[in-house]
Each structure stands twice: as C-alpha cells, then as structure tokens.
Design a protein around this motif. Structure first.
Motif, PDB file in Angstrom:
ATOM      1  N   ALA A   1       1.476 -21.712   3.513  1.00  0.00           N
ATOM      2  CA  ALA A   1       2.661 -22.430   4.010  1.00  0.00           C
ATOM      3  C   ALA A   1       3.884 -21.869   3.292  1.00  0.00           C
ATOM      4  N   ILE A   2       4.960 -21.675   4.038  1.00  0.00           N
ATOM      5  CA  ILE A   2       6.124 -21.013   3.440  1.00  0.00           C
ATOM      6  C   ILE A   2       7.399 -21.543   4.079  1.00  0.00           C
ATOM      7  N   ASP A   3       8.452 -21.631   3.302  1.00  0.00           N
ATOM      8  CA  ASP A   3       9.750 -22.047   3.857  1.00  0.00           C
ATOM      9  C   ASP A   3      10.447 -20.798   4.388  1.00  0.00           C
ATOM     10  N   PRO A   4      10.643 -20.702   5.733  1.00  0.00           N
ATOM     11  CA  PRO A   4      11.177 -19.458   6.308  1.00  0.00           C
ATOM     12  C   PRO A   4      12.591 -19.125   5.851  1.00  0.00           C
ATOM     13  N   VAL A   5      13.302 -20.122   5.347  1.00  0.00           N
ATOM     14  CA  VAL A   5      14.698 -19.888   4.953  1.00  0.00           C
ATOM     15  C   VAL A   5      14.796 -19.505   3.481  1.00  0.00           C
ATOM     16  N   HIS A   6      14.007 -20.207   2.621  1.00  0.00           N
ATOM     17  CA  HIS A   6      14.255 -20.040   1.175  1.00  0.00           C
ATOM     18  C   HIS A   6      13.192 -19.243   0.448  1.00  0.00           C
ATOM     19  N   ASP A   7      11.942 -19.294   0.898  1.00  0.00           N
ATOM     20  CA  ASP A   7      10.864 -18.692   0.095  1.00  0.00           C
ATOM     21  C   ASP A   7      10.829 -17.168   0.166  1.00  0.00           C
ATOM     22  N   GLU A   8      10.430 -16.589  -0.946  1.00  0.00           N
ATOM     23  CA  GLU A   8      10.240 -15.132  -0.975  1.00  0.00           C
ATOM     24  C   GLU A   8       9.016 -14.783  -0.123  1.00  0.00           C
ATOM     25  N   ARG A   9       9.069 -13.626   0.494  1.00  0.00           N
ATOM     26  CA  ARG A   9       7.957 -13.218   1.362  1.00  0.00           C
ATOM     27  C   ARG A   9       7.263 -12.015   0.739  1.00  0.00           C
ATOM     28  N   ALA A  10       6.295 -12.274  -0.097  1.00  0.00           N
ATOM     29  CA  ALA A  10       5.627 -11.158  -0.772  1.00  0.00           C
ATOM     30  C   ALA A  10       4.126 -11.397  -0.761  1.00  0.00           C
ATOM     31  N   ILE A  11       3.368 -10.278  -0.687  1.00  0.00           N
ATOM     32  CA  ILE A  11       1.916 -10.454  -0.755  1.00  0.00           C
ATOM     33  C   ILE A  11       1.520 -10.491  -2.220  1.00  0.00           C
ATOM     34  N   THR A  12       0.309 -10.999  -2.486  1.00  0.00           N
ATOM     35  CA  THR A  12      -0.137 -11.176  -3.871  1.00  0.00           C
ATOM     36  C   THR A  12      -1.187 -10.140  -4.253  1.00  0.00           C
ATOM     37  N   ALA A  13      -1.446 -10.052  -5.549  1.00  0.00           N
ATOM     38  CA  ALA A  13      -2.509  -9.154  -6.020  1.00  0.00           C
ATOM     39  C   ALA A  13      -3.849  -9.595  -5.429  1.00  0.00           C
ATOM     40  N   ALA A  14      -4.006 -10.906  -5.266  1.00  0.00           N
ATOM     41  CA  ALA A  14      -5.257 -11.424  -4.680  1.00  0.00           C
ATOM     42  C   ALA A  14      -5.409 -10.945  -3.236  1.00  0.00           C
ATOM     43  N   ASN A  15      -4.285 -10.889  -2.493  1.00  0.00           N
ATOM     44  CA  ASN A  15      -4.337 -10.373  -1.125  1.00  0.00           C
ATOM     45  C   ASN A  15      -4.853  -8.929  -1.129  1.00  0.00           C
ATOM     46  N   GLU A  16      -4.297  -8.131  -2.063  1.00  0.00           N
ATOM     47  CA  GLU A  16      -4.681  -6.719  -2.089  1.00  0.00           C
ATOM     48  C   GLU A  16      -6.141  -6.570  -2.505  1.00  0.00           C
ATOM     49  N   GLN A  17      -6.544  -7.398  -3.453  1.00  0.00           N
ATOM     50  CA  GLN A  17      -7.938  -7.337  -3.911  1.00  0.00           C
ATOM     51  C   GLN A  17      -8.903  -7.638  -2.761  1.00  0.00           C
ATOM     52  N   SER A  18      -8.558  -8.648  -1.949  1.00  0.00           N
ATOM     53  CA  SER A  18      -9.487  -8.976  -0.855  1.00  0.00           C
ATOM     54  C   SER A  18      -9.470  -7.867   0.200  1.00  0.00           C
ATOM     55  N   LEU A  19      -8.341  -7.185   0.338  1.00  0.00           N
ATOM     56  CA  LEU A  19      -8.338  -6.032   1.247  1.00  0.00           C
ATOM     57  C   LEU A  19      -9.293  -4.951   0.757  1.00  0.00           C
ATOM     58  N   ARG A  20      -9.200  -4.618  -0.529  1.00  0.00           N
ATOM     59  CA  ARG A  20     -10.054  -3.559  -1.095  1.00  0.00           C
ATOM     60  C   ARG A  20     -11.523  -3.948  -0.957  1.00  0.00           C
ATOM     61  N   GLN A  21     -11.808  -5.204  -1.168  1.00  0.00           N
ATOM     62  CA  GLN A  21     -13.207  -5.655  -1.057  1.00  0.00           C
ATOM     63  C   GLN A  21     -13.683  -5.491   0.388  1.00  0.00           C
ATOM     64  N   PHE A  22     -12.834  -5.873   1.334  1.00  0.00           N
ATOM     65  CA  PHE A  22     -13.176  -5.728   2.758  1.00  0.00           C
ATOM     66  C   PHE A  22     -13.427  -4.258   3.107  1.00  0.00           C
ATOM     67  N   LEU A  23     -12.539  -3.382   2.623  1.00  0.00           N
ATOM     68  CA  LEU A  23     -12.677  -1.954   2.925  1.00  0.00           C
ATOM     69  C   LEU A  23     -13.971  -1.395   2.337  1.00  0.00           C
ATOM     70  N   SER A  24     -14.354  -1.931   1.187  1.00  0.00           N
ATOM     71  CA  SER A  24     -15.543  -1.379   0.508  1.00  0.00           C
ATOM     72  C   SER A  24     -16.795  -1.552   1.359  1.00  0.00           C
ATOM     73  N   PHE A  25     -16.919  -2.633   2.120  1.00  0.00           N
ATOM     74  CA  PHE A  25     -18.138  -2.799   2.917  1.00  0.00           C
ATOM     75  C   PHE A  25     -17.907  -2.537   4.407  1.00  0.00           C
ATOM     76  N   THR A  26     -16.702  -2.045   4.719  1.00  0.00           N
ATOM     77  CA  THR A  26     -16.434  -1.781   6.140  1.00  0.00           C
ATOM     78  C   THR A  26     -16.020  -0.327   6.409  1.00  0.00           C
ATOM     79  N   PHE A  27     -14.977   0.164   5.722  1.00  0.00           N
ATOM     80  CA  PHE A  27     -14.464   1.529   5.932  1.00  0.00           C
ATOM     81  C   PHE A  27     -14.431   2.282   4.600  1.00  0.00           C
ATOM     82  N   PRO A  28     -15.551   2.849   4.205  1.00  0.00           N
ATOM     83  CA  PRO A  28     -15.592   3.543   2.900  1.00  0.00           C
ATOM     84  C   PRO A  28     -14.487   4.605   2.777  1.00  0.00           C
ATOM     85  N   GLY A  29     -14.098   5.196   3.899  1.00  0.00           N
ATOM     86  CA  GLY A  29     -13.083   6.260   3.868  1.00  0.00           C
ATOM     87  C   GLY A  29     -11.684   5.757   3.575  1.00  0.00           C
ATOM     88  N   LEU A  30     -11.531   4.452   3.549  1.00  0.00           N
ATOM     89  CA  LEU A  30     -10.195   3.884   3.301  1.00  0.00           C
ATOM     90  C   LEU A  30     -10.127   3.109   1.995  1.00  0.00           C
TER      91      LEU A  30
END
Ligand SMILES: Cc1cc2nc3c(=O)[nH]c(=O)nc-3n(C[C@H](O)[C@H](O)[C@H](O)COP(=O)(O)OP(=O)(O)OC[C@H]3O[C@@H](n4cnc5c(N)ncnc54)[C@H](O)[C@@H]3O)c2cc1C
Length: 394
Positions: free
Chosen positions: A278-307
């Motif tokens: 949940a985010i305030d479209p007017v005031h909140d910063e819009r940035a992804i987190t380290a946790a977001n990136e970590q879950s991406l890497r985990q997903f890639l590890s069992f799906t697209f080894p080349g990425l």
C-alpha cells in the motif's frame, strides 16, 4: 478565472483518459483532457516499455472476450500508427506441478479451447526443446498460445494522445485539485494553480490517484506498489522470440511474469503481479527494496539460470489502482450528476486499451453495454477478495 466550457473534461491522460477522450470526441463532444507536465507522465502506470496482452483469465469468459476484441484493435492500431507497437510473440504459461482444475493455467487452457482457440499443452521435454532458457525439468506442464504478446504501452499512449489532438481534443496542462460541484451537479474543476475549467461532464481517469480526487472511493480502491526489474544480457538471442516469449511462471502462486528481450530498449523486463505494498501516490517514495531484488534472484535461480546473475539496469515501483475485487471501475457517480469514474485498472487494465474508449464513452452516455455490468459502482467490503485469476494473492 473561468475558462471556456467543454462538454466533457477528462482528468488524467493515461490510457483510460486518452482513449476516452478520443472516443468522446469522435462521438461529437467538445472534449478537454487535463494532465500535468510532460507526457506521458513519468509516474503514470501506462508509462512503460511493455505491458502483457493476454487472453488468459482462468474461467472468466468476459475478460477473454474483451481481449479477443482488443487484440484485433491492437493490430489495427499497428496500421493506424504505422508502427508495430503490439508484438504478437505468443505467451507461455508454465507450472512447476501438473495443471489442476481450478488453477489459473488449467482454467485458462479450458476456456481457450471452449472459445475456439488453439493453445498447445507442453510437458517438460517440449518446454526444454522449444524454450531452452527455462531450467530443464523445473516446469512440467502448461501451454504455449500463439495469440497474445505485449504492447509498448508508453509509445501506444503517445500515439493515442497525438490522435486525440488531431481530432480536436483540447489539451490542458495542469493538476486538478478539486472537482467543482454545486447542488449535486458537476460544474467543472479547479487546478492546483487556482484555474477553473467549466464542463457539463467530468470523467475521472486519474489512475492510482483516483481515490485522492474522489475520497468516497478510498474504501473501494487504493494505490499499491509493485516491483519491476529490467535486466541486461550480453547475448540476447536465447531470450528472443520464438525461443523466449511473454511468460507467466506459476503466476497465480508466485506472481512472476515477464517479457522477451525488448527490441528497442535492449532489456528483459520481469515483474511481479502479487499483493504489492500500500502506498500514498502523492507523498510516498516509490522505490523497490533489497527484499524485492532477493526474491527476484531466487526466482531466476530455479527458472532462468541464464539470467540469475544478469545486471539490473533499471527498476521501478509502479502503482496499481487496486479495487478490492480487482475489477475495473467504470460508472457514473451515484450521487453527483455529470461525474463518471474510469479507473481501477488493478494491474491488468492496459491490455484493454483499444476497447476502453468505447466502453467509457458508453458509460458516460448511459448506453447499455454488457461488459459494463462487471465494472459498475459497487459496494465492496473489507473481506472482499481479489478475483483476477492470474494475480498472486499471497
Ligand atoms: C507494474 C505494473 C505492471 C502492469 N502490467 C500490466 C500488464 O502487463 N498488462 C496490462 O494489461 N496492464 C498492466 N498494468 C496495468 C496498467 O498499466 C494500468 O491498468 C493502466 O495503465 C492504467 O491506466 P490509467 O489511465 O488508469 O492510469 P495511469 O496510466 O496511471 O494515468 C493516470 C494519469 O492521471 C493523471 N492524474 C492523476 N491525478 C491527476 C490530477 N489531479 N490532475 C490531472 N491529472 C491527474 C496522472 O498524471 C496520469 O498521467 C500494470 C501496471 C503496473 C503498475
């Protein structure tokens, strides 16, 4: 300071507002379209390098029917805009376990067949043979459907905007601070700079900012942020159609989906269609987190080894205008005459772009349209659950 009247003033020049402005102008109204600053607006959800165009919505016939028409529209727009912005790569929807009744992939497959389409069901060997970037043996079922792909949403929007101006839609540069209402009837809008624009009818197509302008909708829809990643690869042919197309990877259970190597931007976009934050479209910063990136890497590890180690060249936290049931919201305001809401894209609205304009115009003009029933003004409760079949609900 009062400016001259428009019949209809549309707030927000994202894909909902711009397509509505075109259609209402084609129907003979004097239309003004107001949005702020550069176009497409950098924070708008529509402003993106690509959006998935898929027919697959589980057992939901209406959405599939809408996309059947929308895909015809995108082909026509490729001609009209003299540019291929809708890329029919086909889609792959793979699962790590066998597809089961009730599941997104199984029900989508069945609905495709029932509606006369020809998806190809694929097992682990076929997946590896035809789409070698997928980790062998990890995804064991699913299908390839040749109809569908992605559209370059930001560039499509730029063309729709030019079209609107070419047919006489007046562009107003400004941010609406208030919708002016008198005795239960719309009068027009006032901008953050105090300018007033009069109109007989106002359409609010403000995306995730909609509940800011229409606070009584804050109980039914909210802004949620979703991570988007753009990866770079040295050798992109393994990630290029036909070897690699628009994909969902057990999406209703993970949220993960993505695109082939982008012909213009030169990146591979992968994103998550999940719960979001949940985010305030007017005031909140819009940035992804380290946790977001970590879950991406985990997903890639069992799906697209080349990425798995591919560098991330750009990220974005993009905002959905999320209705509680995840259906669009297109209808008149029940208490304010001359006010129509066209929003609630809930992370899946862009693919309807070619059919959105007529749909919203029918709502403005109260013309019966079978598709509108699903998007009517409705009372939802805190326990209402999301119904978009591809969405991961945690
Ligand atoms: C991460 C992400 C991925 C997505 N992926 C897909 C996908 O693959 N396929 C798909 O079909 N859909 C997808 N979607 C959904 C799709 O992008 C949206 O449903 C659609 O673009 C919403 O369009 P819109 O016009 O409602 O909103 P927006 O594009 O956000 O436009 C709203 C406009 O209103 C303007 N505005 C707001 N407030 C005011 C004001 N007060 N005064 C003036 N102007 C105002 C803003 O400046 C903005 O330009 C995705 C969305 C996100 C966020």
């Amino acid at each position: 300071m009062v400016r001259d009247n428009a019949d209809i003033l549309v707030i927000g020049a994202g894909i909902f507002g711009a397509t509505a402005a075109v259609e209402l102008s084609l129907r003979g109204y004097i239309v003004a379209l107001i949005d702020e600053g550069v176009h497409p607006h950098p924070l708008a959800a529509t402003t993106d390098i690509s959006k998935v165009v898929r027919m697959e919505y589980g057992a939901d016939d209406q959405y599939m029917e809408m996309v059947e028409d929308s895909i015809e529209g995108f082909h026509a727009w490729n001609d009209r805009f003299e540019e291929v912005l809708y890329h029919e790569t086909g889609v792959t929807m793979f699962t790590r376990e066998a597809m089961v009744p009730g599941g997104f992939e199984f029900e989508s497959f069945e609905t495709l067949l029932r509606r006369g389409h020809s998806p190809e069901r694929l097992g682990p060997e076929e997946i590896t043979r035809r789409f070698p970037a997928w980790k062998p043996g990890e995804y064991v079922d699913g299908f390839f459907h040749a109809v569908g792909g992605y559209a370059e949403s930001g560039r499509v929007l730029t063309h729709v905007r030019k079209w609107s101006e070419a047919i006489g839609v007046r562009r107003i540069d400004g941010r609406v601070a208030k919708i002016d209402i008198k005795k239960g009837r719309v009068q027009g809008v006032t901008t953050s700079k105090g300018q007033r624009f009069m109109a007989d009818h106002v359409v609010v197509a403000a995306g995730s900012w909609t509940p800011v302008l229409v606070p009584e909708l804050a109980s039914e829809m909210k802004a949620t942020g979703h991570p988007v990643f753009h990866l770079a690869v040295d050798e992109h042919s393994p990630f290029t159609p036909p070897l690699f197309v628009v994909f969902t990877a057990d999406v209703a259970r993970t949220g993960w989906y993505g695109f082939p190597h982008h012909p213009v931007e030169g990146v591979i976009k992968i994103a998550n269609h999940g719960v979001g934050v949940a985010i305030d479209p007017v005031h909140d910063e819009r940035a992804i987190t380290a946790a977001n990136e970590q879950s991406l890497r985990q997903f890639l590890s069992f799906t697209f080894p080349g990425l798995v180690d591919a560098p991330i060249v750009f990220t974005r936290l993009c905002l959905y205008c999320d209705t509680r049931d995840e259906h669009l919201w297109i209808d008149h305001h029940p208490e304010i005459e001359g006010l129509t809401i066209a929003s609630g894209g809930s992370g899946h609205g862009f693919k309807f772009a070619p059919v959105l304009g007529p749909l919203i115009a029918d709502a403005v003009e109260s013309i019966p349209n079978a598709w509108l029933e699903k998007f009517r003004w409705r009372k939802l409760s805190p326990v209402t659950s999301g119904e978009e079949a591809a969405r991961y609900h945690g």
